[in-house]
Design a protein around this motif. Sequence first.
Motif, PDB file in Angstrom:
ATOM      1  N   VAL A  73       0.862  -1.182   0.000  1.00 36.95           N
ATOM      2  CA  VAL A  73       0.000   0.000   0.000  1.00 36.95           C
ATOM      3  C   VAL A  73       0.898   1.231   0.000  1.00 36.95           C
ATOM      4  O   VAL A  73       1.787   1.367   0.843  1.00 36.95           O
ATOM      5  N   ARG A  74       0.669   2.123  -0.954  1.00 39.34           N
ATOM      6  CA  ARG A  74       1.508   3.306  -1.089  1.00 39.34           C
ATOM      7  C   ARG A  74       0.705   4.575  -0.815  1.00 39.34           C
ATOM      8  O   ARG A  74      -0.476   4.650  -1.143  1.00 39.34           O
ATOM      9  N   ASN A  85       4.683   8.868  -5.220  1.00 38.73           N
ATOM     10  CA  ASN A  85       4.630   7.941  -4.088  1.00 38.73           C
ATOM     11  C   ASN A  85       5.631   8.379  -3.028  1.00 38.73           C
ATOM     12  O   ASN A  85       6.793   8.679  -3.333  1.00 38.73           O
ATOM     13  N   THR A  86       5.182   8.414  -1.778  1.00 33.57           N
ATOM     14  CA  THR A  86       6.073   8.813  -0.685  1.00 33.57           C
ATOM     15  C   THR A  86       6.367   7.619   0.226  1.00 33.57           C
ATOM     16  O   THR A  86       7.455   7.068   0.209  1.00 33.57           O
ATOM     17  N   ASP A  87       5.377   7.193   1.012  1.00 35.67           N
ATOM     18  CA  ASP A  87       5.569   6.072   1.934  1.00 35.67           C
ATOM     19  C   ASP A  87       4.916   4.808   1.386  1.00 35.67           C
ATOM     20  O   ASP A  87       3.980   4.873   0.581  1.00 35.67           O
ATOM     21  N   ASP A 137       1.727   6.932  11.256  1.00 35.73           N
ATOM     22  CA  ASP A 137       0.328   6.503  11.147  1.00 35.73           C
ATOM     23  C   ASP A 137       0.210   5.293  10.214  1.00 35.73           C
ATOM     24  O   ASP A 137      -0.543   5.310   9.235  1.00 35.73           O
ATOM     25  N   ALA A 138       0.951   4.228  10.538  1.00 33.62           N
ATOM     26  CA  ALA A 138       0.952   3.041   9.678  1.00 33.62           C
ATOM     27  C   ALA A 138      -0.417   2.378   9.616  1.00 33.62           C
ATOM     28  O   ALA A 138      -0.756   1.736   8.621  1.00 33.62           O
ATOM     29  N   SER A 140      -3.186   3.692   9.130  1.00 29.43           N
ATOM     30  CA  SER A 140      -4.015   4.285   8.069  1.00 29.43           C
ATOM     31  C   SER A 140      -3.877   3.535   6.747  1.00 29.43           C
ATOM     32  O   SER A 140      -4.778   3.592   5.901  1.00 29.43           O
ATOM     33  N   PHE A 141      -2.782   2.800   6.548  1.00 30.72           N
ATOM     34  CA  PHE A 141      -2.596   2.044   5.309  1.00 30.72           C
ATOM     35  C   PHE A 141      -3.562   0.854   5.267  1.00 30.72           C
ATOM     36  O   PHE A 141      -4.162   0.576   4.227  1.00 30.72           O
ATOM     37  N   SER A 142      -3.707   0.165   6.412  1.00 26.74           N
ATOM     38  CA  SER A 142      -4.691  -0.919   6.477  1.00 26.74           C
ATOM     39  C   SER A 142      -6.105  -0.373   6.330  1.00 26.74           C
ATOM     40  O   SER A 142      -6.957  -0.983   5.666  1.00 26.74           O
ATOM     41  N   GLU A 143      -6.346   0.790   6.922  1.00 26.51           N
ATOM     42  CA  GLU A 143      -7.668   1.418   6.806  1.00 26.51           C
ATOM     43  C   GLU A 143      -7.965   1.797   5.360  1.00 26.51           C
ATOM     44  O   GLU A 143      -9.116   1.726   4.919  1.00 26.51           O
ATOM     45  N   ALA A 144      -6.932   2.170   4.614  1.00 27.58           N
ATOM     46  CA  ALA A 144      -7.129   2.511   3.198  1.00 27.58           C
ATOM     47  C   ALA A 144      -7.539   1.278   2.395  1.00 27.58           C
ATOM     48  O   ALA A 144      -8.399   1.360   1.512  1.00 27.58           O
ATOM     49  N   VAL A 145      -6.920   0.127   2.697  1.00 28.86           N
ATOM     50  CA  VAL A 145      -7.299  -1.129   2.024  1.00 28.86           C
ATOM     51  C   VAL A 145      -8.763  -1.446   2.302  1.00 28.86           C
ATOM     52  O   VAL A 145      -9.530  -1.791   1.391  1.00 28.86           O
ATOM     53  N   ILE A 146      -9.174  -1.303   3.561  1.00 28.29           N
ATOM     54  CA  ILE A 146     -10.563  -1.584   3.934  1.00 28.29           C
ATOM     55  C   ILE A 146     -11.510  -0.627   3.219  1.00 28.29           C
ATOM     56  O   ILE A 146     -12.549  -1.049   2.691  1.00 28.29           O
TER      57      ILE A 146
END
Length: 252
Positions: A73-74, A85-87, A137-138, A140-146
């Motif tokens: 997830v980027r 793309n940053t993180d 805020d790692a 938030s990457f899982s939250e973005a997938v959801i």
Amino acid sequence: MLRILSFCFALAASALSAEEVVLGLSQDQVAITTNFDGSEILLFGAVKRETPIPEEPLDVVIAVSGPSSPLTVRRKERKFGIWVNTDAVEIDAAPSFYAVATSAPFTEAISNVEDQRHKVSIPRAIRSVGAPMEVEDAQSFSEAVIRIRTDEGLYQLRENTVEIEQQTLFRTSIQMPANLTEGDYPTRIFLTRDGKVVSQFETVINVNKVGLERWLYDLSRNQPLIYGIMSLAIAIAAGWLASAAFQVLRRN
């Protein structure tokens, strides 16, 4: 003393298995064809008991999970007028499809402790061991997938959709979208009382490509050269037919 302990363990096991799930499925296989636009799976079942129905109301939680796979997830940010793309965070495993249906609001149907133990909720179905230290805020990457997969209909939380009759019979339906991933879909059924799991049952729904879709998929994997030549030939033929039709229309 050993016999007493064995007897106590036997009584405990009997209490835990006092209620069991007897499940039925409208279909245990989903066939993906060229015109496949989704499917609805009806799940219905009953609770088998050898003791009277407890006074505490029964709840049912059903979770259907598609094949899991890792993904990256980027995060993009606008810099100097362009998006870059940053993180990036590596998600160890995320189900391609995940649906949860409950007979009550999720937090009432199953406690947080039981959710953590059985990994029933959508966030806990996604496994992400860690993230680079420099990423803020790692979570938030899982939250973005959801969020993305929920918008696509791949992740579903269907509260209050499991119907229970006389604390014994239950039924619900799960909507399977058109963009399903092929494979086995483990289906778990939890019986809960006061948020605690008292019994669980697991089965599998199989999702496979069939017909022309299956043949093209196998050809692309097993004979990529033939598949590429055939795709090129079809593209050339389609272009020629379109050109010929255009010429006929111009003459008329």
